[in-house]
Design a protein around this motif. Structure first.
Motif, PDB file in Angstrom:
ATOM      1  N   UNK A 192       0.860  -1.186   0.000  1.00  0.00           N
ATOM      2  CA  UNK A 192       0.000   0.000   0.000  1.00  0.00           C
ATOM      3  C   UNK A 192       0.897   1.237   0.000  1.00  0.00           C
ATOM      4  N   UNK A 193       0.658   2.106  -0.969  1.00  0.00           N
ATOM      5  CA  UNK A 193       1.483   3.318  -1.069  1.00  0.00           C
ATOM      6  C   UNK A 193       0.596   4.560  -1.042  1.00  0.00           C
ATOM      7  N   UNK A 194       1.056   5.591  -0.363  1.00  0.00           N
ATOM      8  CA  UNK A 194       0.357   6.883  -0.377  1.00  0.00           C
ATOM      9  C   UNK A 194       1.324   7.916  -0.942  1.00  0.00           C
ATOM     10  N   UNK A 195       0.862   8.658  -1.942  1.00  0.00           N
ATOM     11  CA  UNK A 195       1.712   9.669  -2.571  1.00  0.00           C
ATOM     12  C   UNK A 195       1.085  11.039  -2.373  1.00  0.00           C
ATOM     13  N   UNK A 196       1.897  11.980  -1.901  1.00  0.00           N
ATOM     14  CA  UNK A 196       1.438  13.361  -1.707  1.00  0.00           C
ATOM     15  C   UNK A 196       2.313  14.208  -2.631  1.00  0.00           C
ATOM     16  N   UNK A 197       1.817  14.427  -3.837  1.00  0.00           N
ATOM     17  CA  UNK A 197       2.617  15.053  -4.897  1.00  0.00           C
ATOM     18  C   UNK A 197       1.775  16.096  -5.617  1.00  0.00           C
ATOM     19  N   UNK A 198       2.399  16.951  -6.400  1.00  0.00           N
ATOM     20  CA  UNK A 198       1.614  17.842  -7.266  1.00  0.00           C
ATOM     21  C   UNK A 198       0.845  16.947  -8.237  1.00  0.00           C
ATOM     22  N   UNK A 199      -0.451  17.162  -8.319  1.00  0.00           N
ATOM     23  CA  UNK A 199      -1.265  16.265  -9.157  1.00  0.00           C
ATOM     24  C   UNK A 199      -1.262  16.808 -10.591  1.00  0.00           C
ATOM     25  N   UNK A 242       4.539   2.441   2.256  1.00  0.00           N
ATOM     26  CA  UNK A 242       5.540   3.357   1.689  1.00  0.00           C
ATOM     27  C   UNK A 242       4.821   4.666   1.376  1.00  0.00           C
ATOM     28  N   UNK A 243       5.460   5.770   1.740  1.00  0.00           N
ATOM     29  CA  UNK A 243       4.876   7.071   1.388  1.00  0.00           C
ATOM     30  C   UNK A 243       5.848   7.824   0.492  1.00  0.00           C
ATOM     31  N   UNK A 244       5.274   8.705  -0.313  1.00  0.00           N
ATOM     32  CA  UNK A 244       6.075   9.503  -1.246  1.00  0.00           C
ATOM     33  C   UNK A 244       5.597  10.941  -1.082  1.00  0.00           C
ATOM     34  N   UNK A 245       6.545  11.841  -0.831  1.00  0.00           N
ATOM     35  CA  UNK A 245       6.195  13.214  -0.502  1.00  0.00           C
ATOM     36  C   UNK A 245       6.863  14.201  -1.442  1.00  0.00           C
ATOM     37  N   UNK A 246       6.247  15.371  -1.558  1.00  0.00           N
ATOM     38  CA  UNK A 246       6.895  16.518  -2.188  1.00  0.00           C
ATOM     39  C   UNK A 246       6.695  17.677  -1.219  1.00  0.00           C
ATOM     40  N   UNK A 263       9.121   2.767   4.713  1.00  0.00           N
ATOM     41  CA  UNK A 263       9.963   3.924   4.433  1.00  0.00           C
ATOM     42  C   UNK A 263       9.226   4.905   3.563  1.00  0.00           C
ATOM     43  N   UNK A 264       9.970   5.971   3.230  1.00  0.00           N
ATOM     44  CA  UNK A 264       9.347   7.071   2.512  1.00  0.00           C
ATOM     45  C   UNK A 264      10.356   7.616   1.502  1.00  0.00           C
ATOM     46  N   UNK A 265       9.860   8.410   0.561  1.00  0.00           N
ATOM     47  CA  UNK A 265      10.773   9.091  -0.359  1.00  0.00           C
ATOM     48  C   UNK A 265      10.385  10.562  -0.406  1.00  0.00           C
ATOM     49  N   UNK A 266      11.343  11.426  -0.672  1.00  0.00           N
ATOM     50  CA  UNK A 266      11.072  12.877  -0.673  1.00  0.00           C
ATOM     51  C   UNK A 266      11.621  13.498  -1.952  1.00  0.00           C
TER      52      UNK A 266
END
Ligand code: ADE
Length: 419
Positions: free
Chosen positions: A45-52, A121-125, A146-149
């Motif tokens: 399961x991944x959550x991404x918080x990015x410019x759409x 896993x989360x992905x952030x901007x 973990x996460x990525x930035x």
């Protein structure tokens, strides 16, 4: 499927734009093909918080192709492309929570929607998603691999958390990979900032005094492109080494206080707070344009402008508010001080996001593979991933390079050969 987007009937246009961007994202497309075969994110399961944006759509398609159960929310209230959000829901089956112009409460409610899915896993901007988890969701944190930035500002926040012992999760600093900052931050921001300013104002840059606050990779890129359009570029900096670099790159360098009365256009790209504030607004000339291309809307102290203004003409043009000072001077603020390239234009072109988002896809694969083995803290993108993205991009643009000969390899490994 759960979602919150503006209007699903916008999806046809969104799909066309996603597929158009995909034509310029060849590296990501190759990764997607491999992900479809190998499914490295199966069941994650991944959550991404990015410019759409259209480019982000191609990234989340890739994660889904790799087997991830992905959901997406916006990393900025003004950068969402509503047609893309609609298509992600209708055509690509991605639960998306993003509406352009959403207020602060909705912005965080959307982040909470993604957290409620209990991502691994989360992905952030900009680090809003991971910091919300760290603050308010210990149960989710416990199970996070973990996460990525994505961005400089996010990495700065994460390093501050690490320093304070508050970063209880491994995070890959995608921003700090060479195939990210040397291209996305410099050429991407350089071009898209010019694009956003021109779309918002239609001004001629030739002959204008353009004040660039910050000479990091983004500032360098914008300064270079503004000069290319014929502007007289002035750089402001706090870092003596960067200031010196700007001098030797041929720019005028001075404190903001001196630049304030000269500038026709001001753009902040610093990652810091209150870079343009009351004492600068007080000295600006009539008609000065002020905007920000940094991640958060803190670089221009808009509250000072509100205090100084006797009248505000909102929306004199789309994304332009005009603040009238007591002495009659008009200062024009673009996109409410939010990042101009994504608010008034479409962000960086797909070709450069191809590299950034390939790094994101490969970094999430790395996090999934190394689940449980990475210590909490900020980690670099592994060198081989960085190099691989460069190699694939060169292949995509059909550029060949030399290889070291055996003699050259030997020479580089020795210390006993001089003149
Ligand atoms: N950041 C800058 N440009 C972008 C884009 N086109 N898509 C997503 N994030 C971005």
């Amino acid at each position: 499927m759960d979602h919150h987007v503006k209007d699903l009937s916008l999806a046809d246009e969104g799909k066309r734009r996603i597929l158009w961007a995909d034509r310029d994202m060849q590296v990501l497309a190759r990764i997607r093909e491999r992900f479809e075969r190998e499914r490295p994110l199966e069941g994650v399961t991944m959550a991404c918080c990015l410019h759409v944006t259209a480019e982000t759509a191609n990234l989340v398609r890739t994660l889904k192709a790799g087997g991830a159960d992905v959901c997406l929310c916006a990393s900025n209230p003004l950068s969402t492309q509503d047609d893309v959000a609609a298509s992600l829901v209708r055509d690509f089956g991605i639960p998306t929570f993003a509406v352009r112009g959403e207020d602060n409460d909705t912005y965080y409610a959307h982040i909470e929607e993604c957290i409620a899915r209990k991502p691994r896993i989360t992905m952030d901007d900009g680090a809003d998603l991971v910091s919300t988890i760290l603050k308010d969701h210990p149960d989710v944190l416990e199970n996070l691999y973990g996460s990525t930035e994505e961005t400089t500002t996010g990495v700065i926040r994460l390093r501050a958390m690490e320093r304070d012992g508050a970063l209880g999760v491994p995070v890959i600093a995608v921003n700090d990979a060479q195939t990210k900052y040397m291209f996305d931050n410099r050429y991407g921001t350089g071009q898209s900032t010019v694009d956003g300013i021109i779309r918002a104002t239609d001004i001629l840059l030739a002959g204008k005094n353009v004040v660039v606050a910050g000479y990091g990779w983004c500032g360098r890129g914008f300064a270079m492109r503004a000069r290319g359009m014929g502007a007289n570029v002035i750089v402001t900096e706090v870092n003596p080494i960067r200031a010196l670099e700007a001098v030797m790159d041929g720019f005028r360098v001075m404190p903001m206080e001196e630049a304030a009365p000269i500038g026709d256009l001001f753009c902040t790209l610093t990652g810091n707070i209150a870079v343009i504030r009351r004492e600068h607004f007080e000295r600006m000339k009539d008609g000065a344009i002020v905007c920000n291309s940094g991640h958060f809307d803190v670089e221009i102290r808009v509250g000072d402008l509100e205090d100084l203004a006797v009248k505000v003409n909102r929306g004199v043009r789309r994304e332009v508010d005009e603040y009238v000072m007591a002495d009659g001077r008009r200062i024009r603020l673009l996109a409410q001080g939010r990042l101009i390239n994504l608010s008034a234009a479409e962000g960086h072109p797909a070709s450069v996001m191809d590299m950034s988002f390939s790094l994101q896809a490969l970094s999430s694969e790395y996090v999934a593979k190394n689940r449980g083995a990475l210590a909490a803290g900020v980690h670099p993108v592994p060198e081989e991933i960085d190099r691989r993205v460069a190699e694939l991009k060169l292949e995509a643009v059909r550029v060949g390079i030399d290889r070291l000969t055996a003699e050259q390899k030997d020479y580089l490994s020795r210390w006993d050969m001089g003149t």
